[in-house]
Design an enzyme around this catalytic site. Structure first.
Site, PDB file in Angstrom:
ATOM      1  CG  HIS A 104      -1.544   4.278   3.083  1.00 23.55           C
ATOM      2  ND1 HIS A 104      -2.139   5.158   2.205  1.00 23.55           N
ATOM      3  CD2 HIS A 104      -2.256   3.120   2.991  1.00 23.55           C
ATOM      4  CE1 HIS A 104      -3.175   4.567   1.618  1.00 23.55           C
ATOM      5  NE2 HIS A 104      -3.255   3.330   2.074  1.00 23.55           N
ATOM      6  CB  THR A 115      -2.182  -1.162  -4.062  1.00 24.37           C
ATOM      7  OG1 THR A 115      -1.800  -1.301  -2.678  1.00 24.37           O
ATOM      8  CG2 THR A 115      -1.811  -2.427  -4.819  1.00 24.37           C
ATOM      9  CD  GLU A 116      -4.788   0.990  -0.400  1.00 26.10           C
ATOM     10  OE1 GLU A 116      -4.886   1.701   0.623  1.00 26.10           O
ATOM     11  OE2 GLU A 116      -5.331  -0.122  -0.514  1.00 26.10           O
ATOM     12  CG  LEU A 117       2.828   6.762  -3.380  1.00 27.23           C
ATOM     13  CD1 LEU A 117       3.790   6.339  -2.267  1.00 27.23           C
ATOM     14  CD2 LEU A 117       3.569   6.920  -4.705  1.00 27.23           C
ATOM     15  CD  GLN A 140      -3.089  -0.941   2.152  1.00 34.04           C
ATOM     16  OE1 GLN A 140      -3.081  -0.007   2.951  1.00 34.04           O
ATOM     17  NE2 GLN A 140      -3.984  -1.903   2.223  1.00 34.04           N
TER      18      GLN A 140
END
Length: 555
Positions: A413, A441-443, A411
């Protein structure tokens, strides 16, 4: 006389010195001076049932004094049970945490700051075994002083027991930056290829990259355009901005099970269709996020599928199978890939209630329904932080059981952590050894509680450093930002575009990387055999010969 008999390299001497003379800055990590400084924090808001023995002979490594913990009932929140060694005095520098442990449960080792926000600086996750092993984690202590760099062990992830001993913290030198320094050359080698076009001898051929083969995208929050002039204008601007920077997307919320089917049998197909139509119109690849997520927040614990007791696990399995068979059939060919199970390491409520067999079943059912789709697992802190080892262990087990898992979602985060290419590289290499593609997938950057507290120029630097790092790693197959506009972002001021539509430096940096630095726009002359050849980035090309255009795909 010693030196005359043995040849020792300078590197070996330095390694020997670092290994044997590094100073442990943590006092009483081996509990040989009793339990002074050790503490078990059990969150009073939903405490665990636990037994603890500290600094008793026979509990440590080789029979020394150590700690033993038995978790009989889990805390309400998975991080609500923490075993804490003494605090330590730190400089602003890199350190290495090591400890010995054994048991039948997972633990997270976490370095965090002090009050008021107790910001997490680094973390690592390990699956203990019944044999003593030494575990380690590298971290940056970016605050100097006593009590602002604290180690905690989160031990409320699963019922079980553990024993611990010999916790130590040693200061390291500078990290080797050679790998990141060679990023541009790796990008040239990995992301470019030879491109040839047939033309007439001596004819000029223009090659222009129009879309990268490497997927770079964003989470989307789309709304139907219904005739309200002000709202329509905003929506059209948002979609136009998305197309400027990205060519790959994922619905941020609309395919999550409780959002898509808030009540049993009541499907929000119309909302999801906005994303399908947008992707088809713009020839974007679309990701399905997420088939299953066991989180007990956002009222997801009130969803009809959520098991509240072991007696309901059989029904949960039926609901999950129906969800997969119905929805993957419905969207076959629309979603190119899926996050089959989101955050299995951190949101393990379903597994703790009903068992881990449902993880395998979800992937098997999904592959049976849509064998063309790429199936991913997805979790956080496995690259942005150091919780990589336990993720590797989980995926290794799935591969050994021949579960159809096709990719690894990370991800990213980052919260308030720094971007350290050397640590990212180390973690990506561990995951790459599994032989599966890795997708970011989720920067994003910034903390969900305090927002983006970096200056905009620093945010831009972080994006550039991270993108150069992962684009230059051979196992990384795509990157998704978790939103790009402040008004549609889960982190306050976390977007690359401000609320008023202003491009922040990060937006300009990202655009320039893909459209000015990592691009191909050149002309070649066909040789005597009528072959025009260049070396360019992989993707879709506009080829112009004698004023006539054609498009070709280059992988």
């Amino acid at each position: 006389m010693f030196l005359s008999r043995f040849k020792i390299s300078a590197a070996a001497v330095l390694l020997f010195a670092a290994t044997n003379f590094a100073q442990n800055v943590l006092s009483n990590g081996n509990m040989e001076y009793g339990d002074g400084g050790w503490y078990l924090w059990n969150n009073p808001d939903g405490p665990a049932k636990v037994e603890l023995k500290l600094a008793e002979p026979g509990l440590g490594f080789d029979g020394s004094q150590g700690a033993k913990l038995v978790v009989k009932e889990l805390p309400k929140i998975w991080w609500g049970l923490q075993l804490q060694p003494p605090k330590f005095l730190a400089d602003s520098a890199y350190y290495k945490l090591t400890f010995k442990a054994k048991g039948n449960m997972p633990i997270n080792a976490v370095v965090q700051g002090g009050a008021p926000d107790y910001r997490q600086k680094e973390s690592a996750s390990f699956e203990l075994t019944d044999k003593w092993q030494t575990y380690s984690m590298t971290f940056l202590a970016d605050q100097k002083g006593y009590g602002v760099n604290n180690v905690t062990f989160h031990v409320g992830l699963k019922k079980g027991w553990l024993q611990m001993d010999d916790v130590a913290i040693e200061k390291l030198g500078s990290l080797n930056s050679d790998w990141y320094a060679a990023a541009d050359s790796r990008i040239d080698s990995l992301r470019k290829t030879k491109i040839t076009v047939k033309a007439n001898p001596d004819e000029q051929v223009h090659f222009k990259l129009t879309k990268h083969a490497f997927p770079f995208g964003t989470a989307l929050a789309l709304y139907k355009i219904e005739g309200n002039s002000k709202q329509d204008s905003i929506e059209k601007w948002f979609r136009s901005a998305a197309k400027k920077y990205f060519w790959y997307g994922v619905p941020e919320n609309q395919f999550k099970w409780p959002e898509y089917e808030p009540k049993k049998g009541k499907l929000k197909k119309e909302e999801l269709q906005e994303y399908i139509s947008f992707a088809e119109k713009n020839k974007w690849k679309l990701r399905g996020h997420a088939i299953m997520w066991g989180i007990q927040q956002y009222n997801y614990d009130k969803h009809f599928s959520n098991p509240t007791s072991p007696k309901e696990c059989k029904d949960f399995g039926k609901y999950l199978k129906l969800r997969i068979e119905r929805d993957l059939k419905e969207y076959k060919g629309k979603f190119a890939e899926y996050d089959v199970w989101n955050e299995p390491l951190h949101e393990a409520y379903t597994f703790n209630m009903c068992g881990w067999n449902w993880l395998d079943s979800a992937f098997i059912w999904a592959h049976q329904v849509d064998p063309t789709a790429k199936l991913f697992i997805n979790d956080y802190n496995v690259v942005a932080a150091g919780e990589t080892d336990r993720y590797v262990t989980l995926i290794q087990g799935m591969l050994k059981r021949k579960i159809p898992i096709h990719g690894i979602g990370v991800q990213c985060h980052f919260g308030l952590r720094p971007v350290v290419p050397e640590l990212i590289h180390e973690r990506l290499d561990k995951l790459a050894a599994l032989g599966l593609p890795i997708e970011v997938t989720e920067l994003d950057f910034g903390d969900w509680q305090v927002g983006m507290n970096d200056p905009e120029e620093v945010q831009a630097e972080k994006y550039e450093t991270f993108l150069r790092t992962v684009f230059s790693h051979p196992a990384v197959s795509g990157v998704l930002l978790w939103g790009f506009w402040d008004n549609h972002h889960w982190i306050k001021n976390g977007g690359i575009i401000a609320s008023d539509g202003r491009e922040k430096p990060a937006a300009k940096t990202i655009y320039n990387l893909w459209h000015k630095t990592w691009t191909t726009d050149t002309t070649a002359t066909a040789n005597a055999d009528g072959i025009a050849e260049i070396r360019g980035f992989k993707g879709v090309y506009e080829i112009t010969i004698d004023g006539k255009k054609q498009f070709i795909g280059v992988e």
